[in-house]
Motif scaffolding. Structure first.
Motif, short mmCIF file in Angstrom:
data_model
loop_
_atom_site.label_atom_id
_atom_site.label_comp_id
_atom_site.label_asym_id
_atom_site.label_seq_id
_atom_site.Cartn_x
_atom_site.Cartn_y
_atom_site.Cartn_z
N THR A 171 -5.34 6.28 4.97
CA THR A 171 -5.13 6.70 3.58
C THR A 171 -3.64 6.72 3.22
OG1 THR A 171 -4.91 9.01 4.22
CG2 THR A 171 -7.12 8.22 3.67
N GLY A 172 -2.80 6.81 4.23
CA GLY A 172 -1.36 6.91 3.98
C GLY A 172 -0.90 8.34 3.76
N ASN A 173 -1.81 9.31 3.84
CA ASN A 173 -1.43 10.71 3.60
C ASN A 173 -0.35 11.20 4.54
OD1 ASN A 173 -3.01 11.26 1.43
ND2 ASN A 173 -4.75 12.05 2.62
N THR A 174 -0.52 10.91 5.82
CA THR A 174 0.45 11.39 6.81
C THR A 174 1.84 10.82 6.53
OG1 THR A 174 -1.30 11.53 8.46
CG2 THR A 174 0.96 11.49 9.28
N LEU A 234 6.44 1.84 10.55
CA LEU A 234 5.89 0.88 11.52
C LEU A 234 4.64 1.49 12.14
CD1 LEU A 234 7.80 -1.24 14.11
CD2 LEU A 234 5.79 0.03 14.82
N VAL A 235 3.53 0.74 12.08
CA VAL A 235 2.28 1.24 12.66
C VAL A 235 1.68 0.19 13.59
CG1 VAL A 235 1.71 2.82 10.76
CG2 VAL A 235 0.92 0.46 10.66
N MET A 236 0.87 0.65 14.52
CA MET A 236 0.18 -0.27 15.42
C MET A 236 -0.86 -1.10 14.65
SD MET A 236 -0.56 2.31 18.57
CE MET A 236 0.79 3.15 19.42
N ALA A 237 -1.53 -0.43 13.71
CA ALA A 237 -2.55 -1.14 12.96
C ALA A 237 -2.74 -0.50 11.59
CB ALA A 237 -3.88 -1.12 13.71
N MET A 238 -3.19 -1.32 10.63
CA MET A 238 -3.50 -0.78 9.31
C MET A 238 -4.93 -1.09 8.92
SD MET A 238 -1.56 -3.38 6.68
CE MET A 238 -2.35 -2.75 5.20
N ASP A 239 -5.53 -0.12 8.25
CA ASP A 239 -6.88 -0.26 7.74
C ASP A 239 -6.92 -1.37 6.69
OD1 ASP A 239 -9.34 0.75 8.08
OD2 ASP A 239 -8.93 2.70 7.15
N LYS A 251 0.83 -1.22 0.00
CA LYS A 251 0.00 0.00 0.00
C LYS A 251 0.86 1.25 0.00
CE LYS A 251 -4.44 -0.87 2.19
NZ LYS A 251 -5.36 -0.38 3.23
N ALA A 252 1.85 1.29 0.90
CA ALA A 252 2.67 2.49 1.03
C ALA A 252 3.50 2.75 -0.22
CB ALA A 252 3.56 2.37 2.27
N SER A 253 3.92 1.67 -0.87
CA SER A 253 4.76 1.80 -2.08
C SER A 253 4.05 2.56 -3.19
CB SER A 253 5.13 0.43 -2.63
OG SER A 253 5.96 -0.23 -1.72
#
Ligand SMILES: [Zn+2]
Length: 218
Positions: free
Chosen positions: A189-192, A212-217, A48-50
């Motif tokens: 959304t990945g905007n941040t 690194l995130v605690m959770a992803m949508d 997703k981030a890519s």
């Protein structure tokens, strides 16, 4: 202790009495949807981030589904003054995360706007990220990034001004030759992450950005 007696610690999900260091009981912990990402390999978050920025590696501890326990836990952390939940989430992350040969050499947290920080009284990422920094022995900075514009103030500006101040996050010092691990709570959304990553990439020399995130949508 009187305090423990008056306010016994209960599982966030089933309300059962639990050890005061825990947030959910063992049975409910098993109900959490962990992502089982491997940091060094391709995974759902990296994919997703890519699409938005060049991400080196990525890891999400949990899947953030509507009405899920993961959502409940993060909401408590953010909106119910339960800053210490960050420590529990860090412990779970430590259980499941292995950097292998991709260990970052600097951790930075997503900053809150000063107004929001004042309202909440704490940045919900600090305890979480500090625990990871300590365990993995990676230096950490909570001031490398700065939140500059409040979205409401932003909306009032005319288009020209908005373009000038498009990025709400600023790098406070130039960095070079680093593999930076950016930490946030939920990837939606990945905007941040994307705004921050581009700010870093455009203003640094030879810096790779991982997430690194605690959770992803989902
Ligand atoms: Zn429970």
């Amino acid at each position: 202790m009187i305090f423990d007696f008056l306010f016994p610690n209960r599982c966030l999900d089933c309300n059962q009495l639990i050890d005061k260091r825990e947030i959910v009981c063992e049975i409910c912990k098993d109900k959490i949807h962990f992502s089982h990402h491997r940091f060094s390999e391709n995974n759902g978050l990296k994919e997703k981030a890519s699409l938005l920025f060049p991400v080196e590696n990525a890891f999400s501890l949990m899947l953030y589904e509507k009405e899920s326990l993961a959502q409940k836990i993060i909401q408590q952390l953010k909106y119910n003054h339960r800053e210490k939940i960050g420590k529990n989430i860090a412990e779970w992350t430590i259980e499941k995360l292995n950097f292998e040969d991709k260990k970052p050499d600097l951790i930075a947290t997503v900053p809150l706007h000063p107004k929001k920080l004042k309202q909440r009284g704490y940045n919900q990422l600090h305890i979480f990220a500090n625990e990871l920094s300590k365990h993995f022995q990676i230096p950490i900075s909570h001031s490398l990034l700065q939140r500059t514009k409040h979205s409401k103030a932003q909306a009032k500006k005319d288009q020209h001004e908005r373009l000038k101040t498009k990025n709400a996050y600023q790098l406070t010092e130039k960095i070079r030759d680093k593999h930076l691990l950016l930490i946030d709570d939920v990837y939606t959304t990945g905007n941040t992450s994307s705004n921050i990553a581009w700010e870093i990439i455009n203003n640094s020399d030879n810096v790779k950005v991982s997430l690194l995130v605690m959770a992803m949508d989902v």
